[in-house]
Design a protein around this motif. Sequence first.
Motif, PDB file in Angstrom:
ATOM      1  N   LEU A 126      -9.517 -38.981 -11.496  1.00 41.95           N
ATOM      2  CA  LEU A 126      -9.093 -37.766 -12.185  1.00 41.95           C
ATOM      3  C   LEU A 126      -9.427 -36.587 -11.285  1.00 41.95           C
ATOM      4  CD1 LEU A 126     -10.281 -38.550 -15.825  1.00 41.95           C
ATOM      5  CD2 LEU A 126      -8.105 -39.106 -14.707  1.00 41.95           C
ATOM      6  N   VAL A 127      -8.397 -35.954 -10.737  1.00 40.52           N
ATOM      7  CA  VAL A 127      -8.555 -34.920  -9.723  1.00 40.52           C
ATOM      8  C   VAL A 127      -8.598 -33.538 -10.348  1.00 40.52           C
ATOM      9  CG1 VAL A 127      -7.544 -33.924  -7.627  1.00 40.52           C
ATOM     10  CG2 VAL A 127      -7.345 -36.381  -8.057  1.00 40.52           C
ATOM     11  N   ASP A 128      -9.546 -32.720  -9.906  1.00 39.70           N
ATOM     12  CA  ASP A 128      -9.647 -31.332 -10.354  1.00 39.70           C
ATOM     13  C   ASP A 128      -8.386 -30.599  -9.916  1.00 39.70           C
ATOM     14  OD1 ASP A 128     -10.244 -28.664 -10.854  1.00 39.70           O
ATOM     15  OD2 ASP A 128     -12.308 -28.823 -10.128  1.00 39.70           O
ATOM     16  N   THR A 129      -7.575 -30.168 -10.871  1.00 44.84           N
ATOM     17  CA  THR A 129      -6.299 -29.534 -10.542  1.00 44.84           C
ATOM     18  C   THR A 129      -6.464 -28.182  -9.872  1.00 44.84           C
ATOM     19  OG1 THR A 129      -6.195 -28.666 -12.813  1.00 44.84           O
ATOM     20  CG2 THR A 129      -5.019 -30.718 -12.357  1.00 44.84           C
TER      21      THR A 129
ATOM     22  N   PHE B 118      -4.010 -41.716  -9.255  1.00 52.50           N
ATOM     23  CA  PHE B 118      -4.448 -40.328  -9.309  1.00 52.50           C
ATOM     24  C   PHE B 118      -3.749 -39.589 -10.451  1.00 52.50           C
ATOM     25  CE2 PHE B 118      -4.695 -41.721  -4.902  1.00 52.50           C
ATOM     26  CZ  PHE B 118      -6.005 -41.410  -4.580  1.00 52.50           C
ATOM     27  N   LEU B 119      -4.561 -38.920 -11.265  1.00 50.24           N
ATOM     28  CA  LEU B 119      -4.040 -38.040 -12.315  1.00 50.24           C
ATOM     29  C   LEU B 119      -4.840 -36.745 -12.287  1.00 50.24           C
ATOM     30  CD1 LEU B 119      -3.693 -40.436 -15.399  1.00 50.24           C
ATOM     31  CD2 LEU B 119      -1.833 -39.514 -14.006  1.00 50.24           C
ATOM     32  N   GLY B 120      -4.217 -35.638 -12.707  1.00 49.63           N
ATOM     33  CA  GLY B 120      -4.948 -34.389 -12.858  1.00 49.63           C
ATOM     34  C   GLY B 120      -5.941 -34.519 -14.002  1.00 49.63           C
ATOM     35  N   ASN B 121      -7.073 -33.822 -13.884  1.00 48.37           N
ATOM     36  CA  ASN B 121      -8.091 -33.947 -14.941  1.00 48.37           C
ATOM     37  C   ASN B 121      -7.754 -33.137 -16.193  1.00 48.37           C
ATOM     38  OD1 ASN B 121      -8.586 -31.358 -14.042  1.00 48.37           O
ATOM     39  ND2 ASN B 121     -10.744 -31.692 -13.566  1.00 48.37           N
TER      40      ASN B 121
END
Length: 200
Positions: A79-82, A101-104
Amino acid sequence: MIRTLLALDGALIRGALAFVLTIEDDIDVVAELDRIEQVEPAIRSSRPDVAVVDSGLYGTGRPAGAAPQYEQPCPVLVLVDTRRPRALGGALHSRSRNVGFLGNDVPPQRVVDGVRRLARGEPVVDAELVVAALNTESPLTARETEVLEIAADGCPVVEIAARVGLSPGTVRNHLSRIATKAGARTRIEAVRIAHDAGWI
């Protein structure tokens, strides 16, 4: 049943996501962690099918699920810090398999779907996040980035110089240029600005 491990900063977020996942009939949360050094031992002991890890706890060298004694690495959903899409860049270039990978800030159901897809061996990538990561440019040179990343750990100039093989004076010059590019008055402020912008 998809055995899932959570390694996320923040007890509130971790607990909320654990609740969302466990109410699903086919998902079971087998471990909840908040430190990266806990991940591999937990994978060895709980043997999850998927690990959900936030980008702050994800090392881009080897996936958190790639415990050395496993024949197959545990798939990892990052979960990536957008606000910092550039943090995804290194992981994308590593071409790690079994990593999604997904946005957090995605809806919880997207995470549920991502866990299921990874468990089935399907790719999970947030297209908008990837585009943002590839299009985010830092004004810092590679050397300035290296210096600032070490400075972010609180290291003094002499230690930074020793670690990068430069003189203390050259390191000070780099830090001065970094501050100018970041529009910062202090090194601490430069680190904060660079971190928020995704430069480091």
